[in-house]
Structure formats: structure tokens, C-alpha cells
Design an enzyme around this catalytic site. Structure first.
Site, PDB file in Angstrom:
ATOM      1  N   LYS A  64       9.650  -4.114  15.345  1.00 44.82           N
ATOM      2  CA  LYS A  64       9.936  -2.737  14.937  1.00 44.82           C
ATOM      3  C   LYS A  64      10.840  -2.041  15.952  1.00 44.82           C
ATOM      4  O   LYS A  64      11.664  -1.211  15.581  1.00 44.82           O
ATOM      5  CB  LYS A  64       8.635  -1.956  14.749  1.00 44.82           C
ATOM      6  CG  LYS A  64       7.804  -2.407  13.554  1.00 44.82           C
ATOM      7  CD  LYS A  64       8.455  -2.008  12.230  1.00 44.82           C
ATOM      8  CE  LYS A  64       7.521  -2.254  11.056  1.00 44.82           C
ATOM      9  NZ  LYS A  64       8.123  -1.868   9.768  1.00 44.82           N
ATOM     10  N   PHE A  91       0.837  -1.214   0.000  1.00 45.93           N
ATOM     11  CA  PHE A  91       0.000   0.000   0.000  1.00 45.93           C
ATOM     12  C   PHE A  91       0.877   1.272   0.000  1.00 45.93           C
ATOM     13  O   PHE A  91       0.868   2.052  -0.967  1.00 45.93           O
ATOM     14  CB  PHE A  91      -0.930  -0.068   1.219  1.00 45.93           C
ATOM     15  CG  PHE A  91      -1.532   1.239   1.640  1.00 45.93           C
ATOM     16  CD1 PHE A  91      -2.160   2.075   0.724  1.00 45.93           C
ATOM     17  CD2 PHE A  91      -1.483   1.625   2.982  1.00 45.93           C
ATOM     18  CE1 PHE A  91      -2.720   3.287   1.134  1.00 45.93           C
ATOM     19  CE2 PHE A  91      -2.047   2.823   3.396  1.00 45.93           C
ATOM     20  CZ  PHE A  91      -2.647   3.655   2.470  1.00 45.93           C
ATOM     21  N   ARG A  96      -8.062  -4.219   8.799  1.00 42.36           N
ATOM     22  CA  ARG A  96      -7.949  -2.960   9.538  1.00 42.36           C
ATOM     23  C   ARG A  96      -9.249  -2.169   9.440  1.00 42.36           C
ATOM     24  O   ARG A  96     -10.087  -2.394   8.577  1.00 42.36           O
ATOM     25  CB  ARG A  96      -6.748  -2.159   9.029  1.00 42.36           C
ATOM     26  CG  ARG A  96      -5.463  -2.759   9.565  1.00 42.36           C
ATOM     27  CD  ARG A  96      -4.269  -1.927   9.220  1.00 42.36           C
ATOM     28  NE  ARG A  96      -3.883  -2.112   7.839  1.00 42.36           N
ATOM     29  CZ  ARG A  96      -2.789  -1.575   7.315  1.00 42.36           C
ATOM     30  NH1 ARG A  96      -2.000  -0.839   8.057  1.00 42.36           N
ATOM     31  NH2 ARG A  96      -2.487  -1.791   6.059  1.00 42.36           N
ATOM     32  N   TYR A 124       4.824  -7.803  16.288  1.00 39.65           N
ATOM     33  CA  TYR A 124       4.986  -6.639  15.410  1.00 39.65           C
ATOM     34  C   TYR A 124       5.740  -5.533  16.149  1.00 39.65           C
ATOM     35  O   TYR A 124       6.743  -5.007  15.656  1.00 39.65           O
ATOM     36  CB  TYR A 124       3.614  -6.140  14.966  1.00 39.65           C
ATOM     37  CG  TYR A 124       3.655  -4.988  13.992  1.00 39.65           C
ATOM     38  CD1 TYR A 124       4.145  -5.166  12.704  1.00 39.65           C
ATOM     39  CD2 TYR A 124       3.212  -3.725  14.366  1.00 39.65           C
ATOM     40  CE1 TYR A 124       4.187  -4.109  11.806  1.00 39.65           C
ATOM     41  CE2 TYR A 124       3.244  -2.665  13.467  1.00 39.65           C
ATOM     42  CZ  TYR A 124       3.728  -2.864  12.193  1.00 39.65           C
ATOM     43  OH  TYR A 124       3.762  -1.816  11.308  1.00 39.65           O
ATOM     44  N   ASN A 163       7.931  -9.681  -1.682  1.00 36.94           N
ATOM     45  CA  ASN A 163       7.706 -11.129  -1.831  1.00 36.94           C
ATOM     46  C   ASN A 163       6.242 -11.418  -2.178  1.00 36.94           C
ATOM     47  O   ASN A 163       5.837 -12.562  -2.298  1.00 36.94           O
ATOM     48  CB  ASN A 163       8.136 -11.892  -0.565  1.00 36.94           C
ATOM     49  CG  ASN A 163       7.229 -11.636   0.614  1.00 36.94           C
ATOM     50  OD1 ASN A 163       6.314 -10.802   0.535  1.00 36.94           O
ATOM     51  ND2 ASN A 163       7.465 -12.325   1.717  1.00 36.94           N
TER      52      ASN A 163
END
Ligand code: UDP
Length: 316
Positions: A149, A11, A186, A145, A32
Site C-alpha cells: 500500500k 465488502f 478480523r 500488505y 477475481n
């Protein structure tokens, strides 16, 4: 510049490709295609300054020729995705960041990490400033996640301090716009697609959690300004207009002129576990250092995004 974008078919990555090509740069998009979609960059096929490489950044990566910048965006950024692929999420944040930093070092290229507001976890400082260290549960379902990060940021700073790599860290807050996946789970694609189909909008819990939504073109502008700046500290990029998820549902209904109802549900899976109660960026640093702030209103951004999903839904 000759620029590598990992997650280039995603995105945000695909919008960055468009913008950088438009600015006259040469772009190599690497993806990928796990959550990225070739449709997002199909219009760039045959462009003389655009190249696509299908590769997983957690493996050894090789790029021929010089590189002036490496933008590491590859990631599984939707809670639903990172709950389904927890190990891949950790690997792309850790191994993928290591490989791409190694590449930047070898090529003497500038490096930009797409980090996240999730480094602040369920924040106890509000709005979030870059100085805040965060409140993350490392062993909760979102930890895969958030910690990947946080590790990525630490690795970037280590390469900066130890190897002298010229690095940038963008902490990206909730961003929306065309090319989001309809099924990524989302809130923006969920609510817009539900509204367009006439299905009930699924507000989790009581809808009192808050988020702040930034339109994609504003984010891309911020990322480019950061890349071109000298700022090596993390910089928040997001829209400081905060609202509850319930208010957001009403906004989506208004923009789409939908008759859908709003339904309150309590997900039984891990989706809402450790779900941050509030989130809003303090963008003082971005304003001062990048002279940047969002320009697209929620109303306008949602209209453009709804148009995109309307076309998508008509095709399927
Ligand atoms: N949410 C919701 N309904 C949905 C999807 C999400 O109420 O169908 C809520 C979710 O619990 C969270 C907020 O919306 O509080 C934003 O969720 P999203 O998955 O978009 O991203 P996050 O900001 O949590 O990474």
C-alpha cells in the site's frame, strides 16, 4: 459517470457499487473473486447500469468504452488473508495499482486508491495524522500488505506528478458492517460470530491494543466525498472513537445479548506479530476538506452487522 471499481464484489466495493448505482452512475465491478463474493453483488444482476467482469487486476486489464473514474479497492485486507497469500497481496498492491493507473491515464479518468491506516504501521504518533510517515517493519509478516500500500501510494503520486492523472488517496481505518466474511479472521466477524454461536470471544494477548471502528455507510460517504473533491493529498477516513479490543469484546457481548465468555489467547502463528498497539485516525483533514465525519454509533452499527451475521449463520 461511468465508474470502474476493482474489488467490486468485496465488502467495501459492493457497498460502493450500491451507492453509486443509487446515485445514478454506471458501474463496472471487477473482481477475481478470491476474497470477494459474488453473493455481495448478486442483487445487482440484471441492473441496466451494472456490469460485472471477473478479472485479476494483476494481469493486463481492458475495459471497453469511456471511463470517468477508476476506484482501486482490490486487495486482501485481512491479516489472516495476507499472511496466507503474501505474494498475491504484494502483487495486487503493486502490479494491480500500476495496471489500474495505466487504465485511468489511457481513459483520462479520475483515480482513487483505497489505501490503509496500515501505512502508519505500529504508530508512534497518536492519533495518526496524514503528515505522519509511519513505523512499518518491511520484512515482518505484515510488511507484505503495508509496503504494497505504501508503494501504491508512491505510484499514485508519481502518476499524478509525472502524467497529471487526477488522483485521490483514501487511508481507510478499520471498517465493519454487513458483507464482511464470517471467516476472514478480523476481530469484528470473529467476535460477532463467536458471540452468536455462544463460543468464547478470542481476545489476543491481554486485549489492551486499541482500534477505532467505522461503520460501512459512513466510510462509503467519505469515499464518495473524496472522489468528488479536489483533494489530491491522502485523507484519513475512519471513526475516531478509539477503544481497547477487550472493551470492544464487551460491546459485542452487550449488543448480541450473548452469554459467551471472553478468553485470552496468545496466537502462536504470525497473526499478532507487529500488530499495531494503538490506532485512531485524526480526521481533521476529512472534516475540513470533505465536511465529513462518521454518523453511525458503534451500538447501531454493531446491531446491523450482528443481524447480517445472524442470517448468515442460520443459512449455514
Ligand atoms: N484480534 C483479537 N481477536 C481476534 C481477532 C483479532 O484480539 O479474534 C485483535 C488483533 O490482534 C488486533 C485487533 O484485534 O489487535 C484488530 O485486528 P483485525 O484483524 O480486525 O485488524 P487489524 O486492525 O489488525 O488490521
Amino acid at each position: 459517470m461511468r465508474i470502474l471499481i476493482t474489488g467490486g464484489a468485496g465488502f467495501i466495493g459492493s457497498h460502493l457499487c450500491d451507492r453509486l448505482l443509487g446515485d445514478g452512475h454506471e458501474v463496472i465491478a471487477m473482481d477475481n473473486l478470491s476474497t470477494g463474493n459474488i453473493d455481495n453483488i448478486a442483487h445487482l444482476a440484471g441492473h441496466e447500469r451494472f456490469h460485472f467482469v471477473k478479472l485479476d487486476v494483476t494481469n493486463y486489464i481492458y475495459v471497453e468504452g469511456k471511463l470517468d473514474a477508476v476506484l482501486h479497492l482490490a486487495s486482501l485486507p485481512s491479516p489472516v488473508d495476507y499472511l496466507n497469500y503474501p505474494i498475491q497481496t504484494l502483487k495486487v498492491g503493486a502490479l494491480g495499482t500500476h495496471k489500474t493507473l495505466g487504465l485511468a491515464l489511457a481513459k483520462k479518468a479520475r483515480y482513487l486508491l483505497a489505501s490503509t491506516s496500515e501505512v502508519y504501521g505500529d504508530p508512534q504518533v497518536h492519533p495518526q495524522t496524514e503528515e505522519y510517515w509511519g513505523n512499518v517493519n518491511p520484512v515482518g509478516p505484515r510488511g507484505v500488505y503495508d509496503e504494497s500500500k505504501r508503494f501504491a501510494e508512491a505510484l499514485v503520486m508519481a502518476y499524478h506528478r509525472y502524467h497529471g492523472v487526477d488522483t485521490r488517496i483514501a487511508r481507510i481505518f478499520n471498517t465493519y458492517g454487513p458483507r464482511m466474511r464470517a471467516d476472514d479472521g478480523r476481530v469484528v466477524p470473529n467476535f460477532i460470530c463467536q458471540a452468536l454461536r455462544g463460543d468464547p470471544l478470542t481476545v489476543y494477548d491481554d486485549g489492551s491494543r486499541t482500534r477505532s471502528f467505522c461503520y460501512i455507510s459512513d466510510l462509503v460517504e467519505g469515499l464518495i466525498r473524496l472522489l468528488l473533491s479536489d483533494e489530491t493529498h491522502p485523507v484519513n477516513l475512519g471513526n475516531p472513537q478509539e477503544m481497547t479490543i477487550l472493551a470492544f469484546a464487551h460491546e459485542v457481548l452487550k449488543v448480541t445479548a450473548s452469554q459467551s465468555e471472553i478468553t485470552f489467547i496468545q496466537p502462536t502463528d504470525a497473526r499478532t506479530q507487529d500488530d499495531p498497539h494503538v490506532r485512531c485516525p485524526d480526521i481533521t483533514r476529512a472534516r475540513q476538506v470533505l465536511n465529513w465525519e462518521p454518523a453511525v454509533s458503534l451500538d447501531e452499527g454493531l446491531r446491523r452487522t450482528a443481524d447480517f451475521f445472524r442470517h448468515r449463520l442460520e443459512r449455514t
